[in-house]
Scaffold this motif. Structure first.
Motif, short mmCIF file in Angstrom:
data_model
loop_
_atom_site.label_atom_id
_atom_site.label_comp_id
_atom_site.label_asym_id
_atom_site.label_seq_id
_atom_site.Cartn_x
_atom_site.Cartn_y
_atom_site.Cartn_z
N SER A 46 43.47 -69.91 34.54
CA SER A 46 43.68 -71.26 33.50
C SER A 46 44.58 -71.63 33.95
N THR A 47 45.84 -71.77 34.80
CA THR A 47 46.16 -72.69 35.15
C THR A 47 45.93 -73.76 36.46
N THR A 50 44.48 -76.53 33.69
CA THR A 50 44.95 -76.95 33.36
C THR A 50 45.67 -78.39 34.05
N GLU A 54 44.58 -82.86 33.92
CA GLU A 54 45.93 -83.35 34.14
C GLU A 54 45.67 -84.29 34.99
#
Length: 268
Positions: A46-47, A50, A54
């Motif tokens: 999940s990180t 993200t 970005e």
């Protein structure tokens, strides 16, 4: 035989205890560790998603960076952080040359602190109070009281204050025809430096013998003369008034502002 069976039962019981103990002491921690690793893997995935999003956003912004830098540079030239009046004088000189007018003078005031505009209160027409005579004489018609026009509030920005913004009043005198003055006004208002013209006045130099005001003969008919147009307005500085005045004094001290003004005034 019974004794052997007892030993067998005891052995089976001990084996069961060993198996159960081995499960809780060896297998269960491994299963818990595996479950924890799966949760950590999901969190890491999940990180990473993200971060990838970005990075994609930053890559898109990076592609726009050259255009944003050009826009920032244009804005800096439009409202600089110092007075930089010499650059404005040169711009005025260039617009005058391209439109055919002659700049006869430029008057520059000291920078002043910015004051946010305030909405004007519309003037209201007071209604006449009823008097005994008016009451005694009935009016054949009834006049409707005009409604007060709505006033649009000026657009302001709370980030622009007297501590970071200042104005410099400028007055430019040019000589030329109406069309030339109109083109010059459009040119200085749409130049690199933001110049807000809020007043234009014209003065015509009348002659009676067909001669110009300096005594030289002209082909113009008697009674006509050159028209001088005076444009008044403001340029802006992105700093407080004290800093803007300091930069003005620095320009005057170095002679840059005086030279540019002199060159512009004597053009023609």
């Amino acid at each position: 035989m019974t004794k052997n069976r007892l030993h067998l039962v005891i052995a089976l019981a001990i084996g069961a205890v060993v198996l159960v103990g081995g499960f809780f002491l060896g297998v269960q921690p491994q299963l818990a560790s595996a479950a924890s690793n799966r949760e950590q893997q999901q969190s890491i995935d999940s990180t990473n998603d993200t971060y990838r999003a970005e990075l994609a956003r930053l890559a898109a912004q990076s592609a726009k960076l050259p255009a944003m830098r050009r826009e920032a540079a244009a804005l800096e030239r439009s409202v600089p952080s110092s007075a930089d009046t010499s650059a404005f004088y040169k711009e005025v000189d260039g617009v005058a040359a391209s439109t055919g007018v002659t700049v006869s003078g430029i008057t520059t005031s000291w920078a002043a602190a910015y004051t946010p505009p305030v909405a004007e209160t519309p003037a209201t027409t007071p209604t006449d109070a009823a008097s005994p005579s008016a009451a005694a004489t009935p009016s054949p018609t009834t006049t409707a009281t005009p409604s007060t026009p709505a006033v649009t509030a000026p657009v302001t920005d709370a980030q622009i204050t007297a501590s970071n913004f200042s104005t410099i009043a400028i007055s430019i005198d040019v000589t030329g025809s109406f069309e030339q003055a109109l083109a010059f006004t459009s040119g200085v208002q749409n130049g690199e430096r933001l110049f807000l013209v809020n007043d234009i006045k014209s003065t015509r130099a009348e002659t009676t013998d067909g001669s110009a005001t300096d005594g030289s003969t002209t082909d113009t008919p008697a009674g006509s003369g050159a028209t001088t147009w005076t444009l008044s307005g403001f340029i802006y500085v992105l700093s407080d008034a004290a800093s803007a005045q300091s930069s003005q004094k620095s320009e005057s001290g170095s002679g840059a502002a005086a030279d540019a003004s002199s060159t512009t005034a004597s053009k023609g």
